[in-house]
Design an enzyme around this catalytic site. Structure first.
Site, mmCIF file in Angstrom:
data_model
loop_
_atom_site.group_PDB
_atom_site.id
_atom_site.type_symbol
_atom_site.label_atom_id
_atom_site.label_comp_id
_atom_site.label_asym_id
_atom_site.label_seq_id
_atom_site.Cartn_x
_atom_site.Cartn_y
_atom_site.Cartn_z
ATOM 1 N N ARG A 1 0.849 -1.164 -0.222
ATOM 2 C CA ARG A 1 0.147 -0.084 0.232
ATOM 3 C C ARG A 1 0.855 1.483 -0.341
ATOM 4 N NH1 ARG A 1 -5.404 -0.969 1.992
ATOM 5 N NH2 ARG A 1 -5.202 1.228 3.002
ATOM 6 N N ARG B 1 -3.095 9.388 6.780
ATOM 7 C CA ARG B 1 -2.135 8.978 7.126
ATOM 8 C C ARG B 1 -0.565 8.823 7.264
ATOM 9 N NH1 ARG B 1 -2.959 6.662 1.127
ATOM 10 N NH2 ARG B 1 -4.892 6.237 2.119
ATOM 11 N N HIS C 1 22.743 -21.880 6.394
ATOM 12 C CA HIS C 1 23.464 -21.062 6.311
ATOM 13 C C HIS C 1 23.855 -20.155 4.668
ATOM 14 C CE1 HIS C 1 27.069 -18.643 7.391
ATOM 15 N NE2 HIS C 1 27.085 -18.786 8.348
ATOM 16 N N HIS D 1 -1.889 28.528 21.488
ATOM 17 C CA HIS D 1 -2.618 26.686 22.365
ATOM 18 C C HIS D 1 -3.848 26.765 21.993
ATOM 19 C CE1 HIS D 1 -0.470 28.227 25.725
ATOM 20 N NE2 HIS D 1 0.445 29.650 25.007
ATOM 21 N N SER E 1 -16.637 8.888 3.242
ATOM 22 C CA SER E 1 -17.421 7.975 4.270
ATOM 23 C C SER E 1 -18.043 7.048 3.792
ATOM 24 C CB SER E 1 -17.898 9.146 5.454
ATOM 25 O OG SER E 1 -18.608 8.322 6.097
ATOM 26 N N THR F 1 34.267 -13.421 6.381
ATOM 27 C CA THR F 1 33.535 -14.737 7.557
ATOM 28 C C THR F 1 31.992 -13.643 6.569
ATOM 29 O OG1 THR F 1 32.840 -12.332 9.366
ATOM 30 C CG2 THR F 1 34.351 -14.187 9.571
#
Length: 477
Positions: A13, A296, A79, A152, A282, A104
């Protein structure tokens, strides 16, 4: 798409194909092979018995990975690195004996992680710069549009729509500074062996310290890096992952603040994010225009901010030279942090590019509050007309309380100007008072601050990165 198993929403998405490929298995295993080639070339150049024919054989199969062979081998040996060493050797029989020589698993694993994070940061950087560029267009277009400012979330001294956008922009600019620092400081692990001591290379090069000192710088140069970390255990310090994801978390915090402001402005009907003609707000209330993109952004941003705790805790709990409790966590936290921030920036780009401003609504809200904010100017005018400053201050306070009560308790419009005009202490007509109601008189230097910030800070930044500009974002849902 399979419907019978979990699929990450980040890939289905939110994240772009470009970012998904960076964290794909194909990108990882191709990078492993590039690292094996770099190691073999370095060892040959430093005198080991490796032939040009072997190097060319490795290069001829750098990209055509025989995944089927590697998968079958992993079922036997359990592995992943040794399975791919084996599969590469099947394709390169002449070079089979020198693949991964002296290294390694962390040689390919950790170096690849750094390379991939560096590439992903470059994509994030590009998108972040484009978000800033879109905000520049918006801020410049709206630099003189007066609007109520809020402290505020209560009406405060007016600002302009464009000035507010510079606040968002500056936070993204700060994130860009952090990103560029971290990206510029990334180094490879190099090839240091099982505990970081390069003991295997001491054996391979018969104790030739000078040659061993050249291994890491040569590998770094071949892989496009300036250097390797000077010391390590088996892995690079996991603090590197912490620094990288902290950059992503910073971007997420800036995006979250931006999206919150848009959501609040959309509630006020002053500014809206883009809303497509066929979009449904909606399932029940057909009239609704929900700020779903901004929501989102906020949702994914919270995920990234919390995700940044993962590498911090992982870094703190590593034991001595190596412990494997980082591996499963890194496989999740690092890619998902990048995939999520990629989706966030695409959403930000989409939202800023399509922001709709409603000046009439902005003006209506501003004019409802402006009489309160104009009281200082009104008082000065009244003093000039012969009034007493202290007495006028008290009268304005009383009349402001009355007007505020009318608005809150009676639902009336703000009638402060009418109350002042009716008070003989002020000696001002309603017409005189209404002349003070020009919103541009109360925005201070907002317009000039926008112009200065864009000219002196942002435009030079964009000019320096002009080759990255012009991208658009594709939103899947």
């Amino acid at each position: 798409m399979s419907n019978d198993r979990y699929v990450s929403p980040l890939s289905e998405r939110y994240a772009s194909k470009e970012m998904q490929y960076i964290f794909s298995p194909d990108k990882k295993f191709r990078t492993w092979r590039r690292l094996w080639i770099a190691l073999a070339e370095t060892e040959k150049e430093l005198g080991l018995n490796i032939t040009d024919e072997q190097i060319e054989e490795l290069k001829s199969h750098a990209d055509d990975i025989n995944y089927d062979v590697a998968k079958e081998r992993e079922k036997v040996v359990r592995h992943d690195v040794m399975s791919h060493v084996y599969a590469y050797g099947v394709q390169c029989p002449k070079a089979k004996g020198i693949i991964h020589l002296g290294a390694t698993s962390c040689y390919v694993g950790d170096n690849t992680d750094i390379i991939i994070m560096a590439e992903a940061l470059k994509v994030v950087r590009k998108k972040l710069i484009n978000v800033i560029a879109e905000l520049v267009k918006f801020a410049d277009a709206q630099k003189a549009q007066p609007t109520l400012a809020f402290t505020h979330f209560q009406p405060a001294q007016p600002t302009t729509v464009g000035k507010r956008a510079t606040l968002w922009m500056q936070e993204f600019e700060m994130d860009l500074e952090d990103l560029e620092y971290v990206l510029g400081s990334l180094k490879l692990l190099g090839s240091k062996g099982t505990t970081g001591t390069q003991a295997s290379f001491l054996e391979l090069f018969d104790g030739d310290q000078e040659k061993i000192d050249r291994i890491d710088p040569m590998i770094a140069e071949k892989m496009g890096f300036k250097a390797c970390y000077p010391v390590s255990g088996q892995t690079y310090s996991r603090k590197v992952d912490t620094r990288v994801l902290n950059v992503l978390a910073g971007i997420a915090a800036s995006a979250h603040k931006f999206s919150n402001d848009i959501r609040l402005l959309q509630h006020l009907k002053e500014v809206e994010e883009p809303f497509e003609k066929t979009q449904i707000g909606s399932s029940a209330m057909a009239y609704k225009r929900n700020p779903m993109r901004s929501e989102r952004i906020a949702s994914l941003s919270r995920y990234v901010m919390i995700d940044a705790l993962n590498p911090a805790v992982t870094s703190a709990t590593q034991w001595f030279e190596r412990t494997l409790d980082d591996s499963a966590n890194k496989r999740l936290s690092v890619p998902e942090g990048f995939l999520a921030i990629d989706g966030i920036l695409d959403l930000c780009l989409n939202v800023v590019d399509g922001l709709v401003v409603y000046p009439k609504v902005i003006e209506k809200h501003l004019m409802a509050e402006l009489p309160f904010m104009a009281t200082e100017n009104i008082m000065m005018d009244a003093v000039k007309a012969g009034g007493d400053r202290q007495e006028l201050h008290e009268r304005i306070r009383e009349l402001s309380m009355e007007a505020g009560k009318n608005v809150k308790e009676k639902g009336q419009d703000n009638n402060l100007l009418e109350l002042i005009a009716a008070d003989p202490a002020f000696n001002l007509s309603l017409e005189d008072l209404q002349k003070t109601m020009e919103p541009a008189r109360y925005v201070g230097r907002a317009k000039e601050q926008v112009e200065s910030y864009l000219k002196n800070v942002i435009n030079p930044l964009l000019e320096k990165n002009r080759e990255l500009l012009g991208m658009t974002a594709e939103i899947n849902v």
